[in-house]
Write an enzyme that holds these catalytic residues in place. Structure first.
Site, PDB file in Angstrom:
ATOM      1  N   ASP A  87       0.817  -1.201   0.000  1.00 52.92           N
ATOM      2  CA  ASP A  87       0.000   0.000   0.000  1.00 52.92           C
ATOM      3  C   ASP A  87       0.857   1.260   0.000  1.00 52.92           C
ATOM      4  O   ASP A  87       1.807   1.360   0.778  1.00 52.92           O
ATOM      5  CB  ASP A  87      -0.886  -0.015   1.252  1.00 52.92           C
ATOM      6  CG  ASP A  87      -1.959   1.050   1.228  1.00 52.92           C
ATOM      7  OD1 ASP A  87      -2.258   1.563   0.138  1.00 52.92           O
ATOM      8  OD2 ASP A  87      -2.499   1.347   2.305  1.00 52.92           O
ATOM      9  N   HIS A 104       4.234   3.346  -9.104  1.00 55.35           N
ATOM     10  CA  HIS A 104       4.158   1.919  -9.411  1.00 55.35           C
ATOM     11  C   HIS A 104       5.525   1.364  -9.788  1.00 55.35           C
ATOM     12  O   HIS A 104       5.861   0.234  -9.427  1.00 55.35           O
ATOM     13  CB  HIS A 104       3.162   1.679 -10.536  1.00 55.35           C
ATOM     14  CG  HIS A 104       1.735   1.861 -10.110  1.00 55.35           C
ATOM     15  ND1 HIS A 104       1.198   1.261  -8.992  1.00 55.35           N
ATOM     16  CD2 HIS A 104       0.723   2.581 -10.665  1.00 55.35           C
ATOM     17  CE1 HIS A 104      -0.072   1.599  -8.866  1.00 55.35           C
ATOM     18  NE2 HIS A 104      -0.388   2.409  -9.866  1.00 55.35           N
ATOM     19  N   LEU A 198      10.338 -20.933  -4.462  1.00 54.53           N
ATOM     20  CA  LEU A 198       9.394 -19.994  -3.872  1.00 54.53           C
ATOM     21  C   LEU A 198       8.105 -20.051  -4.677  1.00 54.53           C
ATOM     22  O   LEU A 198       8.138 -20.109  -5.907  1.00 54.53           O
ATOM     23  CB  LEU A 198       9.949 -18.563  -3.911  1.00 54.53           C
ATOM     24  CG  LEU A 198       8.961 -17.444  -3.521  1.00 54.53           C
ATOM     25  CD1 LEU A 198       8.653 -17.504  -2.026  1.00 54.53           C
ATOM     26  CD2 LEU A 198       9.504 -16.073  -3.908  1.00 54.53           C
TER      27      LEU A 198
END
Length: 310
Positions: A87, A104, A198
């Protein structure tokens, strides 16, 4: 979401950032996804034909190697599954007088660093919230832009993640996604399904309420067809039908939310029942290695009682 590169405007690029607040606010409550795709200012140009997005890969995810942990951390106490609410991209850009696209870009760099740290420190699952189900009510031009962005991002990172041993899984209501994006998601998941270093779970068109509802519908269909009986329905059966059944570790051990917000908003509602929560004051692009170490250190100092006593 993944390795995206945005052209940063030349105007105001030297505007100094505001002083960063003290990190590390820890509260045992939950979060709200409010700013991953914030309401964008007029200077943000959604026109796809004018987009200057560069989706080239910044570099491969490093191959497996032994990496010493920071002194504050214990490998034995490392969480298996970390979920992150990224956020603050929009606010980060606005503080600097930049277009939201610059926020971004900075946020993507932070995400890529986090992925590398998870690989090095043997965290097995990382879940990120990319696009909520509620985001569909936003203007069509914004939604179209974000869908295109996500599609190009997957294309640009698929090979790098595959070489790095990363498995990609996407959860959410895929029926609402563009057909081309649905096909690409299937391709990416198929290409990386045998990777085990992962697992990166990307939540797109996802909501916690939707997740529970679709699980209940699936169970109801099985009951209707006689595959299960009423007494067969329990927590375990519901958990098997949730979107997170794509991983061996469906319940986050630690949820990190940046930007100082302290709200829960329809994310992994079932799965977060016993998750440890860490709320950082930093906006997402400023959340880097030191902040991640602080969150992990806080997690490792807690006693997880699951309703019992120690």
């Amino acid at each position: 979401m993944l390795s995206l590169r945005f052209a940063i405007p030349t105007a105001n690029t030297l505007t100094p950032p505001k002083t960063k607040p003290k990190p590390g606010l820890v509260v045992q409550t939950a979060w709200n996804q409010t700013d991953l795709f914030p309401s964008l200012p007029k200077r943000y140009d959604y026109r796809l034909q004018a987009a200057t997005t560069d989706l080239s890969v910044a570099g491969d995810i490093p191959t497996e190697e032994v990496v010493e942990l920071p002194a504050e951390l214990s490998r034995e106490l490392m969480p298996k599954h970390v979920a992150v609410i990224m956020d603050g991209n929009g606010r980060w850009a606005r503080q600097r007088g930049l277009a939201t696209s610059a926020g971004h870009e900075a946020g993507v760099k932070a995400l890529r660093e986090l992925i590398e740290l998870c690989c090095h420190w043997e965290i097995q699952v990382l879940t990120v919230f990319a696009f909520s189900y509620e985001n569909w009510i936003r203007p069509k031009v914004e939604v179209d832009f974000l869908m295109s962005l996500f599609e190009r991002a997957l294309k640009s990172e698929m090979e790098s993640f595959s070489r790095g041993g990363i498995r990609i899984s996407v959860i959410g209501d895929s029926t609402k996604l563009p057909t081309s994006l649905q096909q690409l998601i299937n391709e990416v998941e198929e290409t990386t399904k045998h990777n085990s270093r992962l697992q990166l779970i990307v939540a797109v068109s996802y909501s916690g309420k939707y997740d529970v509802v679709q699980a209940c519908r699936s169970i109801a269909e099985k009951a209707k067809d006689g595959q299960i009986q009423l007494h067969d329905i329990n927590e375990s059966l519901i958990e098997q039908e949730l979107e997170t059944n794509c991983t061996e570790h469906p319940y986050p051990d630690l949820l990190i939310r940046t930007s100082g917000e302290l709200r829960v908003s329809n994310f992994l509602l079932w799965q977060l029942a016993y998750t440890e929560l860490f709320f950082a004051q930093e906006l997402w692009p400023d959340f880097r290695k030191d902040e991640f170490v602080e969150a992990l250190s806080s997690y490792q100092q807690r006693q997880r009682r699951y309703g019992g006593r120690h």
